[in-house]
Design a protein around this motif. Sequence first.
Motif, PDB file in Angstrom:
ATOM      1  N   GLY A 257      13.745 -13.403 -62.329  1.00 38.40           N
ATOM      2  CA  GLY A 257      13.743 -12.173 -63.111  1.00 38.40           C
ATOM      3  C   GLY A 257      14.369 -11.016 -62.344  1.00 38.40           C
ATOM      4  N   THR A 260      18.297 -11.440 -61.969  1.00 38.59           N
ATOM      5  CA  THR A 260      19.068 -11.401 -63.228  1.00 38.59           C
ATOM      6  C   THR A 260      18.811 -10.123 -64.019  1.00 38.59           C
ATOM      7  N   SER A 261      18.132  -9.159 -63.399  1.00 38.97           N
ATOM      8  CA  SER A 261      17.778  -7.919 -64.094  1.00 38.97           C
ATOM      9  C   SER A 261      18.904  -6.892 -64.018  1.00 38.97           C
ATOM     10  N   LEU A 389       9.890  -0.394 -61.982  1.00 38.83           N
ATOM     11  CA  LEU A 389      10.209  -1.731 -62.484  1.00 38.83           C
ATOM     12  C   LEU A 389       9.113  -2.735 -62.182  1.00 38.83           C
ATOM     13  N   GLN A 455       9.078  -3.927 -66.070  1.00 49.84           N
ATOM     14  CA  GLN A 455       9.941  -4.987 -66.585  1.00 49.84           C
ATOM     15  C   GLN A 455       9.140  -6.215 -67.044  1.00 49.84           C
ATOM     16  N   TRP A 457       9.611  -9.275 -66.537  1.00 52.06           N
ATOM     17  CA  TRP A 457       9.484 -10.281 -65.493  1.00 52.06           C
ATOM     18  C   TRP A 457       8.558  -9.857 -64.358  1.00 52.06           C
ATOM     19  N   SER A 458       8.096  -8.606 -64.368  1.00 52.99           N
ATOM     20  CA  SER A 458       7.296  -8.092 -63.249  1.00 52.99           C
ATOM     21  C   SER A 458       5.958  -8.809 -63.142  1.00 52.99           C
TER      22      SER A 458
END
Length: 490
Positions: A257, A260-261, A389, A455, A457-458
Motif C-alpha cells: 500500500g 503504490t500510494s 496518511l 489512507q 492501506w494504513s
Amino acid sequence: MDTKPDSKVSDGIDAPLWMFWKRRRYIVVFMAFLGFFNVYSLRVNLSVAIVAMTENRTVHYDNGTVGYEQYFDWSSSLQGYVLSSFFYGYILTPFLGGFISNRFGGNYVFGVGIGTTAVLTLLTPLAAKAGVAVLLAVRIVEGIFEGVTFPCIHAVWSRWAPPSERSRMASIAFAGNYAGTVVAMPMSGVLANAWGWESVFYVFGVIGCIWFLAWMFFVKTSPEVDKWISQREKEFILESLGRTEGEQAKVRHPWKGILTSVAVWALVVSHFSENWGFYTLLTQLPTFLKDAMHFELEKTGFVSAVPYLVMGILLFVSGYLADWCQLKGYLTTTQVRRYFNCGAFLAQTVFMIIGAFILEPGPTITCITIAVGLGAFAWSGFAVNHLDLSPKSAGVLMGISNTFATIPGIVSPIITGYITSNKSDEEWKTVFYIAAGIYLVGCVIYWFGVSGELQPWSIEAQERRAQEKQQSKPIESLAYANKVNMEDEM
C-alpha cells in the motif's frame, strides 16, 4: 478522514499555552527544537569553514617578504565533493532510522544519531589535516548517524502529538533547523576569523554533546513511561491518538500500500524539490556571496544566515496558521497541505528566477531571503503529511521520502561545483534557474497527488475495519438466533 479537535478545553491543564513547561509534550518539542538546532549547526559549519580553509591568506615570512598561502589547496569541484560527502552517508540511513525507531523508540535513535555526529565533529580538524580522504570518510560517517534523525522524530510525534497539534509541534521542532543555520553560519565566520577554522568544529561539537546528555535524561519514548507527566495530560494524549495505556503492539507496515500510494509519492517529490533548493543554498550560499557578490568571509556568514532566520520565524507562523485553519473548519487537512505547500513552491520559483535575473547584492539577497523564508509554509505541507496518511507508519514514510530528498544534498553541490568552475555571474544564474525549475515541478505534482486523509492501506484503517467487523458479529449472531427461535415457535 480529517480529524476534528476535541471540543473540551485544550488538554485539561490550567495554564496559558505560552507556559509550555507545564505540558510535557512541549518539553519534548523544545528539546527536539534544540536537537534540530544541533543537526543543522553540525551540518552547515563546514559550508562557512571551508571558505576559511581554502582562501588565500596573507603570510609574513621571517625574511621580511609577504606571500599568500592556503590551508588546503582544493579546487571548486573538490570542494563540491567535500561539501556533498556528508550526504553519501546520510542517504543510507533514513529508511533504517524509521524502521528501528518503531522498534527501539524514536527518542533513543534521535539522541544517539545527533550525539555521535557531535563527537565526530570534534574530530573533523584532525581528519582534515590527515588528508582529504580521511575528511571525506568522517563526513560520510557523520551523515550515516544524522540520517536517522528526521524519520525517528516522526516516531516520537506518533506517540506524543495529538492530531489537532501536529502542525505546530512539528513546525516548532523543525524551526530548530533554521535556528541552527542562523547561529552556525555567522558564528562560524566569527570563530574562523578570531581563533582559526578548527574552532568552528570544536565549539559546535561540544554544544552537541551537552544537548545529547540533556535529551537522554529528559525525553522518554512515550507518555506512558514519562514519570514527570500529569495523569490528565497523559490521558488527553492517549485518547486523542486512540490508544490505551500499555498498548505497544508490534507494527507491521503495509509495504504494498505504501509503495503504490499516489499520496506517498507526491510528498516524496515535494520533499525532494524543497531540499534541492534548500541544500543548494545551504552548501553554496557562502561561496556565492564571496565569488559573485564579493563579500568578505565574516560578512558571508551573517548574510547567509538571514534567509534562515526569516524561515525559522515563519515556521512558527505557518504551523499555528495551519492548525488554526483546521480547528476553525476553514480548510480540510488535505487543503491545508496543498495550499500551504504549493503556494510556497510557486513563490519560491518566482523569487529565485527574479533574484538570478537581477544578480545584484541588494535585490538578489532580498529575493533569496523571501524564497527561503516562504519555504516555511511548505513544511506545514509535506513535512507533516506522513502523519496524516498513517501515524504508525509515519517514521517509515519519512524514511522513504527523506532518502529521496537526500539526493539533492549529494548531487547539487557537485553540479554547482562544475557549473561554477569559472565563478562567473552567468554560471551562478544557471544554478538558480535549475532550483526554480525543480520547485515548479514539485508544485505541480504535489497539487494533484496530495492527500491529508488516513489512507485505506494504513495500519489504523485496517484496525478500524477489523474492529467494525468484530462488533458486527454479535449483531449477526443475535439476528440468526432470533430467526431460529421464530421458526421453532411456528
